[in-house]
Scaffold this motif. Structure first.
Motif, PDB file in Angstrom:
ATOM      1  N   HIS A  71       1.159  -0.651   0.010  1.00 52.74           N
ATOM      2  CA  HIS A  71      -0.087  -0.217  -0.133  1.00 52.74           C
ATOM      3  C   HIS A  71       0.597   1.234  -0.196  1.00 52.74           C
ATOM      4  O   HIS A  71       0.624   2.361  -0.513  1.00 52.74           O
ATOM      5  CB  HIS A  71      -1.345  -0.188   0.993  1.00 52.74           C
ATOM      6  N   SER A  75       1.241   4.375  -3.591  1.00 55.79           N
ATOM      7  CA  SER A  75       1.116   5.323  -2.570  1.00 55.79           C
ATOM      8  C   SER A  75       2.149   6.016  -3.351  1.00 55.79           C
ATOM      9  O   SER A  75       2.433   7.267  -3.442  1.00 55.79           O
ATOM     10  CB  SER A  75       1.269   6.224  -1.080  1.00 55.79           C
ATOM     11  N   ALA A  79       2.749   9.450  -5.647  1.00 60.09           N
ATOM     12  CA  ALA A  79       2.765  11.584  -5.542  1.00 60.09           C
ATOM     13  C   ALA A  79       3.397  11.627  -6.353  1.00 60.09           C
ATOM     14  O   ALA A  79       3.805  11.642  -7.366  1.00 60.09           O
ATOM     15  CB  ALA A  79       3.103  10.965  -4.058  1.00 60.09           C
ATOM     16  N   GLU A 194       0.665   8.529   4.135  1.00 61.14           N
ATOM     17  CA  GLU A 194       0.316   8.535   2.862  1.00 61.14           C
ATOM     18  C   GLU A 194      -0.296   7.418   2.284  1.00 61.14           C
ATOM     19  O   GLU A 194      -1.213   7.751   1.513  1.00 61.14           O
ATOM     20  CB  GLU A 194       2.258   7.628   2.889  1.00 61.14           C
ATOM     21  N   ILE A 195      -0.798   6.322   2.950  1.00 60.58           N
ATOM     22  CA  ILE A 195      -2.222   5.671   2.141  1.00 60.58           C
ATOM     23  C   ILE A 195      -2.995   5.711   2.703  1.00 60.58           C
ATOM     24  O   ILE A 195      -3.527   6.113   1.780  1.00 60.58           O
ATOM     25  CB  ILE A 195      -1.665   3.915   3.250  1.00 60.58           C
ATOM     26  N   HIS A 198      -3.210   8.146  -0.517  1.00 64.48           N
ATOM     27  CA  HIS A 198      -3.292   8.047  -1.759  1.00 64.48           C
ATOM     28  C   HIS A 198      -4.685   7.678  -1.741  1.00 64.48           C
ATOM     29  O   HIS A 198      -5.217   7.585  -3.108  1.00 64.48           O
ATOM     30  CB  HIS A 198      -2.573   6.922  -1.785  1.00 64.48           C
ATOM     31  N   GLN A 199      -5.302   6.665  -0.943  1.00 64.77           N
ATOM     32  CA  GLN A 199      -6.643   5.702  -1.264  1.00 64.77           C
ATOM     33  C   GLN A 199      -8.168   6.831  -0.828  1.00 64.77           C
ATOM     34  O   GLN A 199      -8.476   6.741  -2.277  1.00 64.77           O
ATOM     35  CB  GLN A 199      -6.858   5.244   0.333  1.00 64.77           C
ATOM     36  N   ARG A 201      -7.415  10.397  -2.467  1.00 62.04           N
ATOM     37  CA  ARG A 201      -7.004  11.685  -3.438  1.00 62.04           C
ATOM     38  C   ARG A 201      -7.679  11.982  -3.945  1.00 62.04           C
ATOM     39  O   ARG A 201      -7.757  13.334  -4.500  1.00 62.04           O
ATOM     40  CB  ARG A 201      -5.200  11.447  -3.968  1.00 62.04           C
ATOM     41  N   CYS A 211       2.118  14.781   3.178  1.00 55.93           N
ATOM     42  CA  CYS A 211       2.122  14.440   4.530  1.00 55.93           C
ATOM     43  C   CYS A 211       3.789  14.785   5.317  1.00 55.93           C
ATOM     44  O   CYS A 211       4.689  14.053   4.804  1.00 55.93           O
ATOM     45  CB  CYS A 211       1.997  13.061   3.807  1.00 55.93           C
TER      46      CYS A 211
END
Length: 274
Positions: A71, A75, A79, A194-195, A198-199, A201, A211
């Protein structure tokens, strides 16, 4: 790590030309100085909102975690800006002939970004997500005193385990979308921050999400950075470890064992699965 025709890849190349990107331990890192990173963020902030662009700041621990956390790898692949946070990352880049110009830690990037708002006179709207209850409120007061052009438009400290609660994530996204900040400062700790970013975004209603770990705590004065001489000597990690030994001794011991192996793997051309 992206296809040459990917729209995201094209936009990233506009901010950071490919010749200014380095590949270390399977990570694509943008070879920018602090002032260049701040300029890139201000470019995004100046645009009308179309989507959230997010920034990650790898240190040694991230490099180690990336080898085993799919995961987190996902991310990093998507990024919009990846900036080297740790001195060992910069030192290793020079040893591996993938030189990065300098360290760009998140705890310095955020104040420098706020400085740019004060210097230009352009207002900046900020949402603080993370830290313990009450800490972000103190950070917001300190920010108002130090950077009058920076307005804190939202604050939220999620409960433990929020990342596994769809309703809680929906609440956070609603709070952010209600105020549409220029900058979302995310201080949830790695790799959670970060995860989560990203999930979500495509649902985050902020122009830029940073982050940046303990930065909200630093802004509030709840945690203190190492003395300048320790920062410049590359041993800020020692100050942090002594400040939080129960949490960090085991982590730093693991990193000290694995990171040199990553350097050697790249030095001898071994592939990375990232």
């Amino acid at each position: 790590m992206f296809s040459a025709n990917s729209p995201d890849n094209h936009e990233k190349s506009m901010v950071t030309p490919k010749k200014l990107q380095r590949n270390l331990f399977g990570i694509r890192i943008d070879a920018l100085r602090m002032n260049e990173a701040v300029a890139s963020l201000n470019q995004w902030i100046a645009k009308p909102f179309d989507r959230c662009r997010f920034v990650v700041t790898p240190n040694v621990d991230h490099a180690v975690l990336l080898q085993e956390n799919q995961h987190l790898r996902d991310s990093y692949r998507e990024a919009d800006l990846i900036l080297a946070d740790g001195h060992p990352i910069v030192w290793a880049s020079k040893l591996l002939r993938q030189p990065l110009p300098e360290r760009v830690p998140g705890s310095e990037l955020v104040p420098k970004l706020f400085d740019s708002s004060s210097q230009s006179g352009n207002p900046m709207r900020v949402f603080l997500l993370g830290a313990a209850p009450g800490v972000a409120e103190i950070a917001a007061k300190n920010m108002k005193a130090s950077w009058p052009t920076v307005e804190t438009v939202g604050i939220y400290s999620p409960p433990l385990g929020f990342e596994h609660d769809a309703a809680e994530s929906a609440k956070i996204l609603y709070l952010i979308d209600a105020v549409r900040p220029d900058v979302l400062v995310v201080g949830l700790g790695a790799p959670k921050q970060e995860i989560w970013v990203h999930q979500h975004r495509d649902q985050i209603g902020a122009k830029v999400a940073l982050c940046v770990g303990a930065t909200i705590d630093f802004l509030a004065g709840e945690k203190h950075r190492a003395p300048l001489w320790m920062q410049r000597s590359g041993i800020e990690w020692l100050h942090r470890m002594c400040s939080e030994p129960k949490r960090l001794v085991k982590r730093y011991a693991k990193d000290a064992w694995i990171f040199p192996q990553l350097v050697l793997r790249q030095m001898f051309g071994a592939p990375f699965s990232i």
